[in-house]
Design a protein around this motif. Structure first.
Motif, PDB file in Angstrom:
ATOM      1  N   PRO A 112       0.988  -9.312   6.646  1.00  0.00           N
ATOM      2  CA  PRO A 112       0.699  -7.914   7.018  1.00  0.00           C
ATOM      3  C   PRO A 112      -0.546  -7.395   6.298  1.00  0.00           C
ATOM      4  N   THR A 113      -1.080  -6.323   6.819  1.00  0.00           N
ATOM      5  CA  THR A 113      -2.264  -5.692   6.245  1.00  0.00           C
ATOM      6  C   THR A 113      -1.987  -5.267   4.815  1.00  0.00           C
ATOM      7  N   THR A 114      -2.925  -5.530   3.936  1.00  0.00           N
ATOM      8  CA  THR A 114      -2.766  -5.071   2.555  1.00  0.00           C
ATOM      9  C   THR A 114      -3.028  -3.572   2.491  1.00  0.00           C
ATOM     10  N   GLN A 115      -2.465  -2.944   1.509  1.00  0.00           N
ATOM     11  CA  GLN A 115      -2.668  -1.505   1.310  1.00  0.00           C
ATOM     12  C   GLN A 115      -4.150  -1.215   1.066  1.00  0.00           C
ATOM     13  N   GLU A 116      -4.813  -2.078   0.332  1.00  0.00           N
ATOM     14  CA  GLU A 116      -6.224  -1.851   0.036  1.00  0.00           C
ATOM     15  C   GLU A 116      -7.085  -1.951   1.297  1.00  0.00           C
ATOM     16  N   GLU A 117      -6.807  -2.915   2.164  1.00  0.00           N
ATOM     17  CA  GLU A 117      -7.544  -3.004   3.424  1.00  0.00           C
ATOM     18  C   GLU A 117      -7.304  -1.752   4.268  1.00  0.00           C
ATOM     19  N   TYR A 118      -6.062  -1.309   4.329  1.00  0.00           N
ATOM     20  CA  TYR A 118      -5.746  -0.112   5.107  1.00  0.00           C
ATOM     21  C   TYR A 118      -6.488   1.105   4.553  1.00  0.00           C
ATOM     22  N   LEU A 119      -6.513   1.248   3.225  1.00  0.00           N
ATOM     23  CA  LEU A 119      -7.207   2.379   2.610  1.00  0.00           C
ATOM     24  C   LEU A 119      -8.708   2.305   2.854  1.00  0.00           C
ATOM     25  N   ALA A 120      -9.248   1.104   2.904  1.00  0.00           N
ATOM     26  CA  ALA A 120     -10.665   0.945   3.242  1.00  0.00           C
ATOM     27  C   ALA A 120     -10.927   1.476   4.650  1.00  0.00           C
ATOM     28  N   TRP A 121     -10.041   1.159   5.591  1.00  0.00           N
ATOM     29  CA  TRP A 121     -10.135   1.662   6.960  1.00  0.00           C
ATOM     30  C   TRP A 121     -10.058   3.184   6.979  1.00  0.00           C
ATOM     31  N   VAL A 122      -9.103   3.732   6.262  1.00  0.00           N
ATOM     32  CA  VAL A 122      -8.957   5.192   6.194  1.00  0.00           C
ATOM     33  C   VAL A 122     -10.251   5.815   5.692  1.00  0.00           C
ATOM     34  N   TRP A 123     -10.798   5.248   4.624  1.00  0.00           N
ATOM     35  CA  TRP A 123     -12.010   5.817   4.033  1.00  0.00           C
ATOM     36  C   TRP A 123     -13.202   5.737   4.982  1.00  0.00           C
ATOM     37  N   VAL A 124     -13.330   4.667   5.723  1.00  0.00           N
ATOM     38  CA  VAL A 124     -14.447   4.534   6.661  1.00  0.00           C
ATOM     39  C   VAL A 124     -14.406   5.659   7.690  1.00  0.00           C
ATOM     40  N   ILE A 125     -13.232   5.965   8.217  1.00  0.00           N
ATOM     41  CA  ILE A 125     -13.164   6.989   9.262  1.00  0.00           C
ATOM     42  C   ILE A 125     -12.950   8.399   8.727  1.00  0.00           C
ATOM     43  N   LYS A 126     -12.398   8.503   7.515  1.00  0.00           N
ATOM     44  CA  LYS A 126     -12.144   9.815   6.917  1.00  0.00           C
ATOM     45  C   LYS A 126     -12.575   9.811   5.454  1.00  0.00           C
ATOM     46  N   PRO A 127     -13.887   9.798   5.193  1.00  0.00           N
ATOM     47  CA  PRO A 127     -14.345   9.746   3.807  1.00  0.00           C
ATOM     48  C   PRO A 127     -13.919  10.961   2.970  1.00  0.00           C
ATOM     49  N   SER A 128     -13.536  12.032   3.620  1.00  0.00           N
ATOM     50  CA  SER A 128     -13.052  13.205   2.882  1.00  0.00           C
ATOM     51  C   SER A 128     -11.770  12.902   2.105  1.00  0.00           C
ATOM     52  N   LEU A 129     -11.092  11.808   2.453  1.00  0.00           N
ATOM     53  CA  LEU A 129      -9.869  11.422   1.739  1.00  0.00           C
ATOM     54  C   LEU A 129     -10.159  10.521   0.541  1.00  0.00           C
ATOM     55  N   GLY A 130     -11.430  10.336   0.224  1.00  0.00           N
ATOM     56  CA  GLY A 130     -11.817   9.468  -0.881  1.00  0.00           C
ATOM     57  C   GLY A 130     -11.151   9.816  -2.195  1.00  0.00           C
ATOM     58  N   SER A 131     -11.064  11.093  -2.526  1.00  0.00           N
ATOM     59  CA  SER A 131     -10.453  11.492  -3.796  1.00  0.00           C
ATOM     60  C   SER A 131      -8.985  11.102  -3.861  1.00  0.00           C
ATOM     61  N   GLU A 132      -8.296  11.182  -2.737  1.00  0.00           N
ATOM     62  CA  GLU A 132      -6.889  10.765  -2.708  1.00  0.00           C
ATOM     63  C   GLU A 132      -6.768   9.252  -2.846  1.00  0.00           C
ATOM     64  N   ILE A 133      -7.668   8.525  -2.241  1.00  0.00           N
ATOM     65  CA  ILE A 133      -7.642   7.068  -2.343  1.00  0.00           C
ATOM     66  C   ILE A 133      -7.914   6.642  -3.779  1.00  0.00           C
ATOM     67  N   LEU A 134      -8.755   7.387  -4.484  1.00  0.00           N
ATOM     68  CA  LEU A 134      -9.079   7.065  -5.866  1.00  0.00           C
ATOM     69  C   LEU A 134      -7.866   7.071  -6.786  1.00  0.00           C
ATOM     70  N   SER A 135      -6.791   7.714  -6.382  1.00  0.00           N
ATOM     71  CA  SER A 135      -5.595   7.767  -7.226  1.00  0.00           C
ATOM     72  C   SER A 135      -4.885   6.419  -7.297  1.00  0.00           C
ATOM     73  N   GLY A 136      -5.240   5.479  -6.421  1.00  0.00           N
ATOM     74  CA  GLY A 136      -4.654   4.143  -6.437  1.00  0.00           C
ATOM     75  C   GLY A 136      -5.391   3.227  -7.402  1.00  0.00           C
ATOM     76  N   ASN A 137      -4.806   2.107  -7.686  1.00  0.00           N
ATOM     77  CA  ASN A 137      -5.373   1.163  -8.639  1.00  0.00           C
ATOM     78  C   ASN A 137      -6.153   0.070  -7.895  1.00  0.00           C
ATOM     79  N   TYR A 138      -7.260   0.454  -7.272  1.00  0.00           N
ATOM     80  CA  TYR A 138      -8.081  -0.463  -6.492  1.00  0.00           C
ATOM     81  C   TYR A 138      -9.493  -0.426  -7.070  1.00  0.00           C
ATOM     82  N   VAL A 139      -9.761  -1.260  -8.048  1.00  0.00           N
ATOM     83  CA  VAL A 139     -10.976  -1.175  -8.852  1.00  0.00           C
ATOM     84  C   VAL A 139     -12.244  -1.179  -7.998  1.00  0.00           C
ATOM     85  N   GLU A 140     -12.428  -2.185  -7.164  1.00  0.00           N
ATOM     86  CA  GLU A 140     -13.667  -2.289  -6.395  1.00  0.00           C
ATOM     87  C   GLU A 140     -13.790  -1.187  -5.335  1.00  0.00           C
ATOM     88  N   LEU A 141     -12.702  -0.891  -4.645  1.00  0.00           N
ATOM     89  CA  LEU A 141     -12.727   0.180  -3.650  1.00  0.00           C
ATOM     90  C   LEU A 141     -12.990   1.519  -4.331  1.00  0.00           C
TER      91      LEU A 141
END
Length: 101
Positions: A51-80
């Motif tokens: 299945p899709t990894t959470q990090e890949e899914y969050l990358a997709w979310v960020w590409v289409i909705k960059p305004s959610l970047g601050s929320e994505i930053l709360s996860g432990n995804y160093v490179e993203l």
């Protein structure tokens, strides 16, 4: 709030900050090869993992909705997170330089 189930295809009219889409797609392509497909009038999510990894899914979310970047930053995804921080601070040239080394 980060949506749990975005469609795997989004028309260009649904993409936030469309003028920056190429930059975001290129950057995500450096982290996750070929997970974003760009077509004539829409983009699509083509995850590498099943299945899709959470990090890949969050990358997709960020590409289409960059305004959610601050929320994505709360996860432990160093490179993203590093990518999103550089994007938010308008330092993508430095990020591309960093990722190329």
């Amino acid at each position: 709030m980060i949506p749990e189930n975005l469609p795997i295809e989004m028309s260009f009219s649904e993409v936030e900050l469309f003028d920056d889409l190429d930059t975001r797609v290129s950057a995500i392509g450096c982290l996750f090869a070929n997970i974003i497909g760009v077509n004539d009038d829409f983009i699509e999510f083509c995850p590498n993992e099943t299945p899709t990894t959470q990090e890949e899914y969050l990358a997709w979310v960020w590409v289409i909705k960059p305004s959610l970047g601050s929320e994505i930053l709360s996860g432990n995804y160093v490179e993203l997170n590093n990518l999103i921080e550089h994007y938010q601070s308008n330092q993508m040239d430095k990020w591309f330089e960093y990722i190329a080394t």
